[in-house]
Write a protein that holds these residues in place. Sequence first.
Motif, mmCIF file in Angstrom:
data_model
loop_
_atom_site.group_PDB
_atom_site.id
_atom_site.type_symbol
_atom_site.label_atom_id
_atom_site.label_comp_id
_atom_site.label_asym_id
_atom_site.label_seq_id
_atom_site.Cartn_x
_atom_site.Cartn_y
_atom_site.Cartn_z
ATOM 1 N N GLN A 1 16.631 26.088 37.074
ATOM 2 C CA GLN A 1 16.102 24.802 37.518
ATOM 3 C C GLN A 1 14.923 24.380 36.627
ATOM 4 O OE1 GLN A 1 17.432 22.940 40.024
ATOM 5 N NE2 GLN A 1 19.048 24.534 40.035
ATOM 6 N N LYS A 2 14.745 23.079 36.504
ATOM 7 C CA LYS A 2 13.609 22.559 35.762
ATOM 8 C C LYS A 2 12.313 22.879 36.509
ATOM 9 C CE LYS A 2 11.628 18.322 33.826
ATOM 10 N NZ LYS A 2 11.778 16.846 33.693
ATOM 11 N N ILE A 3 11.378 23.359 35.765
ATOM 12 C CA ILE A 3 10.099 23.751 36.388
ATOM 13 C C ILE A 3 9.225 22.513 36.554
ATOM 14 C CG2 ILE A 3 7.995 25.106 36.102
ATOM 15 C CD1 ILE A 3 9.627 27.141 34.546
ATOM 16 N N HIS A 4 8.883 22.224 37.783
ATOM 17 C CA HIS A 4 7.968 21.117 38.091
ATOM 18 C C HIS A 4 6.581 21.702 38.344
ATOM 19 C CE1 HIS A 4 11.266 18.214 38.388
ATOM 20 N NE2 HIS A 4 11.932 19.164 39.053
ATOM 21 N N THR A 5 5.758 21.580 37.343
ATOM 22 C CA THR A 5 4.431 22.220 37.408
ATOM 23 C C THR A 5 3.617 21.724 38.582
ATOM 24 O OG1 THR A 5 4.452 22.397 34.989
ATOM 25 C CG2 THR A 5 2.338 22.718 36.087
ATOM 26 N N ASP A 6 3.689 20.411 38.853
ATOM 27 C CA ASP A 6 2.888 19.866 39.948
ATOM 28 C C ASP A 6 3.307 20.467 41.285
ATOM 29 O OD1 ASP A 6 5.349 18.683 39.734
ATOM 30 O OD2 ASP A 6 4.693 16.682 40.371
ATOM 31 N N GLN A 7 4.639 20.689 41.441
ATOM 32 C CA GLN A 7 5.096 21.302 42.686
ATOM 33 C C GLN A 7 4.695 22.768 42.765
ATOM 34 O OE1 GLN A 7 9.298 20.636 43.160
ATOM 35 N NE2 GLN A 7 9.099 18.388 43.190
ATOM 36 N N LEU A 8 4.735 23.417 41.604
ATOM 37 C CA LEU A 8 4.291 24.816 41.575
ATOM 38 C C LEU A 8 2.818 24.929 41.970
ATOM 39 C CD1 LEU A 8 5.973 26.254 38.346
ATOM 40 C CD2 LEU A 8 6.571 26.696 40.733
ATOM 41 N N ILE A 9 2.023 23.999 41.458
ATOM 42 C CA ILE A 9 0.587 24.022 41.778
ATOM 43 C C ILE A 9 0.383 23.824 43.269
ATOM 44 C CG2 ILE A 9 -1.599 22.782 41.474
ATOM 45 C CD1 ILE A 9 -0.770 22.233 38.588
ATOM 46 N N LYS A 10 1.153 22.879 43.846
ATOM 47 C CA LYS A 10 1.029 22.634 45.283
ATOM 48 C C LYS A 10 1.417 23.873 46.086
ATOM 49 C CE LYS A 10 1.772 17.621 45.166
ATOM 50 N NZ LYS A 10 2.651 16.514 45.591
ATOM 51 N N GLN A 11 2.490 24.547 45.618
ATOM 52 C CA GLN A 11 2.951 25.727 46.336
ATOM 53 C C GLN A 11 2.034 26.927 46.094
ATOM 54 O OE1 GLN A 11 6.996 26.111 44.940
ATOM 55 N NE2 GLN A 11 7.799 24.902 46.640
ATOM 56 N N PHE A 12 1.546 27.022 44.842
ATOM 57 C CA PHE A 12 0.686 28.162 44.510
ATOM 58 C C PHE A 12 -0.673 28.050 45.198
ATOM 59 C CE2 PHE A 12 -2.319 30.558 41.969
ATOM 60 C CZ PHE A 12 -1.633 31.744 41.724
ATOM 61 N N GLY A 13 -1.181 26.835 45.229
ATOM 62 C CA GLY A 13 -2.525 26.610 45.792
ATOM 63 C C GLY A 13 -3.387 25.911 44.760
ATOM 64 N N SER A 14 -4.304 25.089 45.211
ATOM 65 C CA SER A 14 -5.158 24.327 44.295
ATOM 66 C C SER A 14 -6.614 24.517 44.656
ATOM 67 C CB SER A 14 -4.791 22.836 44.352
ATOM 68 O OG SER A 14 -4.966 22.342 45.669
ATOM 69 N N LEU A 15 -7.457 24.191 43.671
ATOM 70 C CA LEU A 15 -8.901 24.282 43.866
ATOM 71 C C LEU A 15 -9.439 22.927 44.303
ATOM 72 C CD1 LEU A 15 -9.993 26.307 40.701
ATOM 73 C CD2 LEU A 15 -10.059 27.114 43.060
ATOM 74 N N SER A 16 -10.309 22.938 45.262
ATOM 75 C CA SER A 16 -11.002 21.702 45.617
ATOM 76 C C SER A 16 -12.040 21.407 44.543
ATOM 77 C CB SER A 16 -11.676 21.837 46.988
ATOM 78 O OG SER A 16 -12.622 22.895 46.969
#
Length: 384
Positions: A246-261
């Motif tokens: 599958q094509k890697i969607h970085t933005d979705q990965l970031i959302k799933q991985f977790g983000s910094l405030s």
Amino acid sequence: MDPRRSAQDVVRCTLCQDSVAPMYCEVCHIHLCKDCVETHLSDSSKVHKVVSLKQYLTTLNNPKCRKHHEKQCELHCEQCDIPICAKCISSGKHSGHKKIDIFQSFEIKTGILEKDLQELEKFIYPKYKEIASNITVQRADLSKNSRKLTTAIDKQGVVWHREIDTIITNLKFNVEEMESKHLPILNKQENEITHTISEITQTIAELKKLLNSKDVCLVSEYKSRNAEFRRLPPKLKVSLPNFRPQKIHTDQLIKQFGSLSAISFTTEKQDYSMPPQGAESSPPDRSLMDVPRVITAIDTGYEYLYGVTCLNDTELWTRGDYDNMMKLFNLQGELVESIQTKSGNVPQDIAVTRNGYLVYTDDDVRTQWSEATKGLRPITYIEE
């Protein structure tokens, strides 16, 4: 209170803040009344040097006039906030301005300096040190939080790596399982076809032998197997599996991985309030009072009071409108002395020198006069 119609407060004791202060500590730079001298000297943290205020003032030198360099300044113009000499006064440029003795101005400014110094040392400077220490704490908190975030990210990375490794392992297992299921089928069909090929090969050899033998009996007994061999085995069609990444969607990965405030910096206004009176055991000099206090009310006889200057702690000279008489009153409101101008003109201004002489200016005759023990004498003539 209108400064043109009121007298300045006398120098009061820094400690008790009530009594008149005839003494001065040259070490601590504070004014003292006679009752507080002993208390102040009992402070053994410093070697005090207490002298009379008049003695202290006599050790000071009159500054040179900035405009008339050959003259020394004896007064200070409060409106212009500069020291002035006799020529400055007689020039009329400071007419109507409030003037005080240069050394009284020095005392007032010294009191302001001492008050500012004490506020800086005991209140403002510690406040800045406190703010600086808070920055150190915030820097340490920032570093600690960064390490905490890095640890959390690494931990999440380990979890993701474990999940990805599990997914890869499962996919490889599925590949191996599919191969293990389909390979026996292919092997079975291959064995069957190999056996049939072997039989066909043997049949071909036998047929060739019969043809060459010309044996009527054997030929007559021949049974054809071609019909059996014409039934070809079913052809296996294998749909091989493939992998579709599958094509890697970085933005979705970031959302799933977790983000910094986002980190934010805001500035909060810090209000500074002046320290309350009495906050220190030894408050700054109060030569100038924050709230004027009425010591006494004197009926000068003038309709408008234009000038007041202190002769000492208990007497003051006054001048008024359309009156060529200058009057000396004590604090009880009693008329001690009155002097008429030499020309009979209304005095433009009055002041008292350090030696206690009354000085006034006569605008019309362009002369400054001084009242000494021997009467009025001109001290400055203004040339055209």
